[in-house]
Design a protein around this motif. Structure first.
Motif, PDB file in Angstrom:
ATOM      1  N   ASP A  56       0.738  -1.083  -0.064  1.00 35.49           N
ATOM      2  CA  ASP A  56       0.129  -0.106   0.136  1.00 35.49           C
ATOM      3  C   ASP A  56       0.828   1.198  -0.129  1.00 35.49           C
ATOM      4  OD1 ASP A  56      -2.256  -1.435  -0.153  1.00 35.49           O
ATOM      5  OD2 ASP A  56      -2.185  -1.634   2.368  1.00 35.49           O
ATOM      6  N   GLY A  57       2.123   1.088  -0.504  1.00 37.66           N
ATOM      7  CA  GLY A  57       2.917   2.320  -0.674  1.00 37.66           C
ATOM      8  C   GLY A  57       2.853   2.958  -2.010  1.00 37.66           C
ATOM      9  N   HIS A  58       4.128   3.510  -2.365  1.00 38.36           N
ATOM     10  CA  HIS A  58       3.984   4.372  -3.387  1.00 38.36           C
ATOM     11  C   HIS A  58       3.801   3.628  -4.851  1.00 38.36           C
ATOM     12  CE1 HIS A  58       5.865   7.050  -6.519  1.00 38.36           C
ATOM     13  NE2 HIS A  58       6.496   5.992  -7.074  1.00 38.36           N
ATOM     14  N   CYS A  59       3.045   4.123  -5.669  1.00 37.91           N
ATOM     15  CA  CYS A  59       2.501   3.340  -6.839  1.00 37.91           C
ATOM     16  C   CYS A  59       3.629   3.737  -7.909  1.00 37.91           C
ATOM     17  CB  CYS A  59       1.128   4.043  -7.344  1.00 37.91           C
ATOM     18  SG  CYS A  59       0.683   3.149  -8.920  1.00 37.91           S
ATOM     19  N   PHE A  60       4.236   2.550  -8.610  1.00 35.56           N
ATOM     20  CA  PHE A  60       4.988   2.801  -9.796  1.00 35.56           C
ATOM     21  C   PHE A  60       4.445   2.321 -10.933  1.00 35.56           C
ATOM     22  CE2 PHE A  60       8.388   0.430 -12.322  1.00 35.56           C
ATOM     23  CZ  PHE A  60       9.095   1.891 -12.317  1.00 35.56           C
ATOM     24  N   ALA A  61       4.084   3.277 -11.947  1.00 37.02           N
ATOM     25  CA  ALA A  61       3.063   3.137 -13.058  1.00 37.02           C
ATOM     26  C   ALA A  61       4.212   3.108 -14.061  1.00 37.02           C
ATOM     27  CB  ALA A  61       2.515   4.432 -13.077  1.00 37.02           C
ATOM     28  N   SER A  62       3.774   1.972 -15.228  1.00 32.24           N
ATOM     29  CA  SER A  62       4.405   2.070 -16.421  1.00 32.24           C
ATOM     30  C   SER A  62       3.350   2.068 -17.564  1.00 32.24           C
ATOM     31  CB  SER A  62       4.767   0.488 -16.636  1.00 32.24           C
ATOM     32  OG  SER A  62       6.010   0.558 -15.612  1.00 32.24           O
ATOM     33  N   THR A  63       3.655   2.627 -18.573  1.00 29.82           N
ATOM     34  CA  THR A  63       2.498   2.525 -19.737  1.00 29.82           C
ATOM     35  C   THR A  63       3.545   1.737 -20.747  1.00 29.82           C
ATOM     36  OG1 THR A  63       3.529   4.768 -20.735  1.00 29.82           O
ATOM     37  CG2 THR A  63       1.793   4.747 -19.419  1.00 29.82           C
ATOM     38  N   PHE A  64       2.802   1.081 -21.789  1.00 24.88           N
ATOM     39  CA  PHE A  64       3.477   0.172 -22.785  1.00 24.88           C
ATOM     40  C   PHE A  64       2.887   0.644 -23.982  1.00 24.88           C
ATOM     41  CE2 PHE A  64       4.087  -2.097 -18.659  1.00 24.88           C
ATOM     42  CZ  PHE A  64       5.193  -2.751 -19.084  1.00 24.88           C
ATOM     43  N   ARG A  65       3.552   1.145 -24.828  1.00 22.26           N
ATOM     44  CA  ARG A  65       2.965   1.412 -26.342  1.00 22.26           C
ATOM     45  C   ARG A  65       3.525   0.417 -27.469  1.00 22.26           C
ATOM     46  NH1 ARG A  65       0.443   5.683 -27.553  1.00 22.26           N
ATOM     47  NH2 ARG A  65       0.777   6.838 -25.653  1.00 22.26           N
ATOM     48  N   PRO A  66       2.475  -0.143 -28.040  1.00 24.18           N
ATOM     49  CA  PRO A  66       2.984  -1.216 -29.040  1.00 24.18           C
ATOM     50  C   PRO A  66       3.620  -0.611 -30.174  1.00 24.18           C
ATOM     51  CG  PRO A  66       0.437  -0.726 -29.285  1.00 24.18           C
ATOM     52  CD  PRO A  66       1.056  -0.070 -27.948  1.00 24.18           C
ATOM     53  N   TYR A  67       4.458  -1.499 -30.876  1.00 27.36           N
ATOM     54  CA  TYR A  67       4.776  -0.933 -32.195  1.00 27.36           C
ATOM     55  C   TYR A  67       4.861  -2.250 -33.069  1.00 27.36           C
ATOM     56  CZ  TYR A  67       9.494  -2.633 -30.762  1.00 27.36           C
ATOM     57  OH  TYR A  67      10.611  -3.563 -30.350  1.00 27.36           O
ATOM     58  N   GLY A  68       4.471  -2.229 -34.283  1.00 31.01           N
ATOM     59  CA  GLY A  68       4.525  -3.459 -35.004  1.00 31.01           C
ATOM     60  C   GLY A  68       3.416  -4.688 -34.390  1.00 31.01           C
TER      61      GLY A  68
END
Length: 191
Positions: free
Chosen positions: A85-97
């Motif tokens: 329940d601590g800090h949120c580590f966010a990632s976004t993934f954008r596709p190619y091909g």
């Protein structure tokens, strides 16, 4: 049924993923469970704890609760990770091909990783093939070697992530079995 950014990227190969992973990437979801966190020894441990701090991972090497929320919009896959329940580590993934020759650009901070995907026994295995900081490419030999995957074991989600550096070996790893967290029903949320 219309596709998602993930199913569209995989195309017909989406069916190679385990049905639980297909569902997770069609509808999104939240997974939660205990994970073990470990570090290398000596300099590898120091490097691993520095990396852990940057990624929002606890640095004591014990067992912790991990919650992963996975969702998508029309163009991007979203992963939000939270330990205890601590800090949120966010990632976004954008596709190619498209699969198998295409990949995903993961953005978590100033560094973007170029990742490809292998499907092994219904599991999703990431493979880092490059990185960039701004407009500058980072040579692969400067990057930590990583292994990251999600697969299904006995109806649960096995997550594993590890990082290793040349000469030092493994510096950080975490992993465990996570369970799907049921979303509250709209009626329960309204009360």
């Amino acid at each position: 049924m219309s596709g998602t950014v993930v199913s569209d990227w995989f195309g017909p190969a989406f069916a190679q993923l385990h049905p639980l992973l297909q569902s997770l990437h069609r509808h999104g979801g939240k997974l939660r469970g205990p994970v073990g966190i470990g570090f290398g020894r000596g300099l590898a441990g120091i490097a691993g704890r520095r990396l852990a701090r940057k990624l929002g991972i606890p640095r004591d090497g014990d067992s912790h609760m991990l919650e992963v929320t996975i969702g998508h919009d029309d163009a991007v896959l979203h992963w939000d990770r939270r330990f205890d329940d601590g800090h949120c580590f966010a990632s976004t993934f954008r596709p190619y091909g498209h699969w198998p020759d295409g990949g995903w650009i993961e953005v978590t901070s100033a560094i973007s990783l170029r990742l490809q995907v292998d499907v092994i026994d219904g599991g999703w295995y990431w493979r880092c093939v490059g990185a960039q900081r701004g407009h500058w490419s980072i040579p692969r030999w400067l990057l930590p070697r990583s292994e990251a995957y999600k697969r299904i074991e006995d109806g649960r989600y096995r997550f594993s992530v590890s990082f290793a550096l040349p000469l030092l070996g493994e510096v950080l790893h975490y992993g465990g079995l996570l369970d799907a967290v049921a979303s509250p029903s709209p009626a329960a949320s309204a009360s």
